[in-house]
Design an enzyme around this catalytic site. Structure first.
Site, PDB file in Angstrom:
ATOM      1  N   SER A 131       0.841  -1.195   0.000  1.00 53.68           N
ATOM      2  CA  SER A 131       0.000   0.000   0.000  1.00 53.68           C
ATOM      3  C   SER A 131       0.874   1.243   0.000  1.00 53.68           C
ATOM      4  CB  SER A 131      -0.915   0.016   1.227  1.00 53.68           C
ATOM      5  OG  SER A 131      -1.562   1.272   1.357  1.00 53.68           O
TER       6      SER A 131
ATOM      7  N   ASN B  87       1.996   2.894   3.261  1.00 52.91           N
ATOM      8  CA  ASN B  87       3.116   2.385   4.061  1.00 52.91           C
ATOM      9  C   ASN B  87       4.222   3.415   4.236  1.00 52.91           C
ATOM     10  OD1 ASN B  87       1.843  -0.087   4.324  1.00 52.91           O
ATOM     11  ND2 ASN B  87       2.918  -1.022   2.595  1.00 52.91           N
TER      12      ASN B  87
ATOM     13  N   ASP C 225      14.732   7.024  -6.380  1.00 50.93           N
ATOM     14  CA  ASP C 225      15.347   7.422  -7.650  1.00 50.93           C
ATOM     15  C   ASP C 225      15.638   8.911  -7.728  1.00 50.93           C
ATOM     16  OD1 ASP C 225      12.730   8.252  -7.721  1.00 50.93           O
ATOM     17  OD2 ASP C 225      12.339   7.595  -9.772  1.00 50.93           O
TER      18      ASP C 225
ATOM     19  N   ASN D  23      -2.472   5.907  -5.793  1.00 47.91           N
ATOM     20  CA  ASN D  23      -2.112   7.277  -6.159  1.00 47.91           C
ATOM     21  C   ASN D  23      -2.517   8.222  -5.033  1.00 47.91           C
ATOM     22  OD1 ASN D  23      -1.365   9.575  -7.607  1.00 47.91           O
ATOM     23  ND2 ASN D  23      -2.260   8.810  -9.516  1.00 47.91           N
ATOM     24  N   CYS D  24      -1.886   9.377  -4.994  1.00 50.90           N
ATOM     25  CA  CYS D  24      -2.328  10.530  -4.206  1.00 50.90           C
ATOM     26  C   CYS D  24      -2.059  10.471  -2.704  1.00 50.90           C
ATOM     27  CB  CYS D  24      -3.812  10.797  -4.431  1.00 50.90           C
ATOM     28  SG  CYS D  24      -4.230  11.147  -6.150  1.00 50.90           S
TER      29      CYS D  24
ATOM     30  N   ASP E 173       0.622  11.340  -1.428  1.00 53.16           N
ATOM     31  CA  ASP E 173       1.373  12.567  -1.187  1.00 53.16           C
ATOM     32  C   ASP E 173       0.451  13.775  -1.045  1.00 53.16           C
ATOM     33  OD1 ASP E 173       0.603  12.315  -3.820  1.00 53.16           O
ATOM     34  OD2 ASP E 173       2.520  12.947  -4.667  1.00 53.16           O
TER      35      ASP E 173
ATOM     36  N   ARG F 146      -5.272  12.965 -10.438  1.00 56.56           N
ATOM     37  CA  ARG F 146      -4.864  13.794  -9.306  1.00 56.56           C
ATOM     38  C   ARG F 146      -5.936  14.843  -8.989  1.00 56.56           C
ATOM     39  NH1 ARG F 146      -0.130  12.237  -6.638  1.00 56.56           N
ATOM     40  NH2 ARG F 146       0.893  14.263  -6.701  1.00 56.56           N
TER      41      ARG F 146
END
EC number: 2.4.1.-
Length: 334
Positions: free
Chosen positions: A146, A149, A168, A259-260, A262, A302
């Protein structure tokens, strides 16, 4: 002497005067240009000499950096997924950063990290040991795959500051240290390198609807409302809030849609502080392949996240700002 001769003499004198005046002006102009050029060169040389001949300035700044604010430095929280070469490069790089206290690798793969990988990373950290302090390395193993995490609560963190980073992305250590200094001046907010912005929809049939916009919108407008957690500092308390206090429906949404997470963290911190994030100028080196942001429909997904989270929070907590933190030591003029 006749009137004609007087007139000729006066004309000759006038011509000679004009020629002399022109020569004088050319001489003065040439001298002025040379003098101005000399002053510019002298200024550059003096500045370079002064910077190089005052090592105490940089050393005193470094000492102040080490003893100010969070004396324990920061924890590097690195998210990774089956990119072992990138993980090795990133850990090897950040292990050299002077204010790094520990590295936590968020591991969500079905199989645990191999012994060879762990041994390699531990050997890297041993080689980077400085002043008798070896950076601690820990794999935070998760049974479920997930995106949540990366923000799971870590109860025994030694530092208040968490530097969330993808495997990265590389920043020079001095750039990370500067961002850490900025965070120390505002430890409740989010301080990062990757700004993004949301815009209200202007059409009447979409009241309280917002559109997510990427870097070019930030560049064009000079405005942003969030910084992405792929490269950002925040206080460790937000890991607890994300895990235990944020609506479970948001975490379920991010797990399902992959997604999302963040954006969810940006909402969480802005809602807690009622303050904007802080964007730090820094050269970013992306050593991995193209991410999900290049996939078709990314902006639309988003945008959907932003409006879903607004509904969950009952308001839009993100705060606009145009402030940008820049290290003046790296600039000629500021």
């Amino acid at each position: 002497m006749g009137g004609g001769e007087v007139s000729k003499e006066m004309g000759a004198c006038s011509l000679a005067y004009r020629r002399g005046d022109q020569k004088l002006r050319k001489f003065v102009t040439a001298r002025s240009t040379k003098f101005l050029l000399f002053c510019c060169i002298a200024f550059v040389l003096v500045t370079i000499v002064c910077r190089s001949s005052r090592p105490w300035v940089n050393s005193s700044i470094a000492v102040a950096d080490r003893i100010s604010g969070s004396r324990k430095g920061y924890t590097l929280l690195m998210n990774t997924w089956k990119r072992y070469d990138l993980l090795k490069k990133s850990v090897s790089h950040y292990a050299s950063c002077s204010r790094l206290d520990s590295i936590h690798i968020v591991w969500s793969e079905p199989n645990p990290p191999s012994e060879s990988l762990k041994e390699y990373l531990h050997n890297v950290l041993k080689k980077k040991t400085r002043d008798g302090h070896e950076v601690e390395l820990r794999f935070d193993i998760n049974k479920e795959d997930s995106l949540n995490n990366r923000f799971k609560e870590i109860k025994d963190l030694k530092t208040d500051a968490v530097f969330s980073i993808d495997d990265d992305i590389i920043f020079p250590c001095h750039t990370v240290d500067f961002a850490f200094n900025v965070w120390e001046s505002a430890p409740d907010t989010m301080v990062g390198f990757v700004p993004r912005v949301h815009w209200p929809e202007k059409s009447n049939d979409k009241a309280n609807y917002y559109t997510y916009s990427g870097w070019w919108s930030v560049w064009w407008s000079g405005t942003y409302s969030m910084v992405l957690s792929k490269a950002a500092f925040f206080h460790k308390k937000y890991l607890s809030l994300y895990t235990n206090s944020m609506p479970a429906s948001i975490r379920e949404f991010t797990t399902k849609n992959r997604n999302c997470e963040d954006i969810a963290m940006s909402f969480l911190i802005a809602n807690a502080t009622n303050a904007p994030a802080i964007w730090v100028k820094g050269k970013i080196y992306e050593i991995g392949s193209t991410g999900i942001s290049s996939i078709g429909g990314h902006t639309e997904k988003r945008t959907h996240c932003v409006n879903r989270f607004v509904a969950e929070f009952g308001k839009m907590p993100l705060v606009y700002t145009s402030m940008k933190a820049v290290d003046s030591r790296n600039l000629w003029f500021w």
